[in-house]
Scaffold this motif. Sequence first.
Motif, PDB file in Angstrom:
ATOM      1  N   PRO A   1       0.747  -1.203  -0.139  1.00  0.00           N
ATOM      2  CA  PRO A   1      -0.127  -0.072  -0.013  1.00  0.00           C
ATOM      3  C   PRO A   1       0.809   1.293  -0.009  1.00  0.00           C
ATOM      4  O   PRO A   1       1.953   1.197   0.378  1.00  0.00           O
ATOM      5  N   PRO A   2       0.249   2.186  -0.563  1.00  0.00           N
ATOM      6  CA  PRO A   2       0.961   3.526  -0.669  1.00  0.00           C
ATOM      7  C   PRO A   2       1.403   3.936   0.717  1.00  0.00           C
ATOM      8  O   PRO A   2       0.706   3.879   1.883  1.00  0.00           O
ATOM      9  N   ASN A   3       2.538   4.561   0.936  1.00  0.00           N
ATOM     10  CA  ASN A   3       2.686   5.120   2.523  1.00  0.00           C
ATOM     11  C   ASN A   3       2.399   6.527   2.732  1.00  0.00           C
ATOM     12  O   ASN A   3       2.684   7.547   2.110  1.00  0.00           O
ATOM     13  N   LEU A   4       1.189   6.544   3.472  1.00  0.00           N
ATOM     14  CA  LEU A   4       0.598   8.033   3.759  1.00  0.00           C
ATOM     15  C   LEU A   4       1.063   8.423   5.052  1.00  0.00           C
ATOM     16  O   LEU A   4       0.730   9.442   5.418  1.00  0.00           O
ATOM     17  N   ARG A   5       2.235   7.921   5.445  1.00  0.00           N
ATOM     18  CA  ARG A   5       3.071   8.414   6.708  1.00  0.00           C
ATOM     19  C   ARG A   5       4.173   8.845   6.431  1.00  0.00           C
ATOM     20  O   ARG A   5       5.452   8.455   7.223  1.00  0.00           O
ATOM     21  N   GLN A   6       4.686   9.742   5.642  1.00  0.00           N
ATOM     22  CA  GLN A   6       5.999   9.789   5.192  1.00  0.00           C
ATOM     23  C   GLN A   6       6.773  10.903   6.084  1.00  0.00           C
ATOM     24  O   GLN A   6       8.014  10.729   6.276  1.00  0.00           O
ATOM     25  N   VAL A   7       5.809  11.690   6.523  1.00  0.00           N
ATOM     26  CA  VAL A   7       6.478  12.837   7.473  1.00  0.00           C
ATOM     27  C   VAL A   7       5.213  12.740   8.596  1.00  0.00           C
ATOM     28  O   VAL A   7       4.117  12.904   8.225  1.00  0.00           O
ATOM     29  N   HIS A   8       5.935  12.535   9.830  1.00  0.00           N
ATOM     30  CA  HIS A   8       5.050  12.626  10.985  1.00  0.00           C
ATOM     31  C   HIS A   8       5.248  13.673  11.855  1.00  0.00           C
ATOM     32  O   HIS A   8       6.171  14.261  12.201  1.00  0.00           O
ATOM     33  N   LEU A   9       4.071  14.422  12.071  1.00  0.00           N
ATOM     34  CA  LEU A   9       4.030  15.728  12.869  1.00  0.00           C
ATOM     35  C   LEU A   9       3.169  15.512  14.052  1.00  0.00           C
ATOM     36  O   LEU A   9       2.530  14.879  14.147  1.00  0.00           O
ATOM     37  N   ILE A  10       3.856  16.193  15.240  1.00  0.00           N
ATOM     38  CA  ILE A  10       3.229  16.260  16.461  1.00  0.00           C
ATOM     39  C   ILE A  10       3.385  17.660  17.073  1.00  0.00           C
ATOM     40  O   ILE A  10       4.288  18.304  16.999  1.00  0.00           O
ATOM     41  N   GLY A  11       2.175  18.072  17.427  1.00  0.00           N
ATOM     42  CA  GLY A  11       2.177  19.577  18.241  1.00  0.00           C
ATOM     43  C   GLY A  11       2.896  19.491  19.518  1.00  0.00           C
ATOM     44  O   GLY A  11       2.825  18.433  20.165  1.00  0.00           O
ATOM     45  N   ALA A  12       3.589  20.471  19.992  1.00  0.00           N
ATOM     46  CA  ALA A  12       4.402  20.481  21.231  1.00  0.00           C
ATOM     47  C   ALA A  12       3.395  20.929  22.240  1.00  0.00           C
ATOM     48  O   ALA A  12       3.782  20.412  23.398  1.00  0.00           O
ATOM     49  N   GLU A  13       2.314  21.183  21.698  1.00  0.00           N
ATOM     50  CA  GLU A  13       0.996  21.388  22.919  1.00  0.00           C
ATOM     51  C   GLU A  13       0.609  20.120  23.429  1.00  0.00           C
ATOM     52  O   GLU A  13       0.605  19.777  24.791  1.00  0.00           O
ATOM     53  N   LEU A  14       0.903  19.091  22.705  1.00  0.00           N
ATOM     54  CA  LEU A  14       0.833  17.732  23.139  1.00  0.00           C
ATOM     55  C   LEU A  14       1.790  17.210  24.048  1.00  0.00           C
ATOM     56  O   LEU A  14       1.391  16.602  25.122  1.00  0.00           O
ATOM     57  N   HIS A  15       3.081  17.327  23.705  1.00  0.00           N
ATOM     58  CA  HIS A  15       4.214  17.237  24.652  1.00  0.00           C
ATOM     59  C   HIS A  15       3.897  18.023  25.909  1.00  0.00           C
ATOM     60  O   HIS A  15       4.244  17.362  26.929  1.00  0.00           O
TER      61      HIS A  15
ATOM     62  N   MET B   1       8.376  10.357  20.386  1.00  0.00           N
ATOM     63  CA  MET B   1       6.929   9.662  19.842  1.00  0.00           C
ATOM     64  C   MET B   1       7.314   9.267  18.363  1.00  0.00           C
ATOM     65  O   MET B   1       6.281   8.944  17.695  1.00  0.00           O
ATOM     66  N   GLY B   2       8.448   9.538  17.744  1.00  0.00           N
ATOM     67  CA  GLY B   2       8.434   9.080  16.454  1.00  0.00           C
ATOM     68  C   GLY B   2       8.316  10.234  15.391  1.00  0.00           C
ATOM     69  O   GLY B   2       8.353   9.786  14.207  1.00  0.00           O
ATOM     70  N   GLU B   3       7.806  11.231  15.619  1.00  0.00           N
ATOM     71  CA  GLU B   3       7.614  12.441  14.958  1.00  0.00           C
ATOM     72  C   GLU B   3       8.969  12.937  14.239  1.00  0.00           C
ATOM     73  O   GLU B   3       9.994  12.936  14.832  1.00  0.00           O
TER      74      GLU B   3
END
Length: 146
Positions: A53-67, A82-84
């Motif tokens: 399947p196509p890779n729809l997770r090529q770049v992972h983003l997380i907001g610093a607010e969650l941290h 967290m792998g971002e």
Amino acid sequence: MATVEAVALSPTHTMGKPTASSVHLISGHGVEGDAHAGTTVKPCSRTKQDPLPPNLRQVHLIGAELHDRLRGEGHDVRPGAMGENVTTRGIDLLGLPTGTLLTLGTDAVVEVTGLRNPCGQLNGVSPGLQRAVLDKDVDGNVVRLA
């Protein structure tokens, strides 16, 4: 004001990614040198099911607010933990609809393809972290926070 607080990459499939001074995004591929880059699906658990399947997770983003929130709950998280690949601040990442084009830096554009399904590997970063990035709405439906 929206900002990129940190960028990270890892050439191996590890949960945490060390931060870097910069990353190079390759169109249709992801973060150069990152184990999750490529045109087909990369997470080890998913490639066992079907590696095409196509890779729809090529770049992972997380907001610093969650941290911030998670640290307030006792979880020792930092950018990349967290792998971002990209840690942002001031962007409602969870509120962006699929298909949104998001400009990072001066000339990189990424397309939002969806939310991450938090996996049990997060508990290796901090016990209970997987559960901490899941919530429920008023109807009892699961809400992903990452």
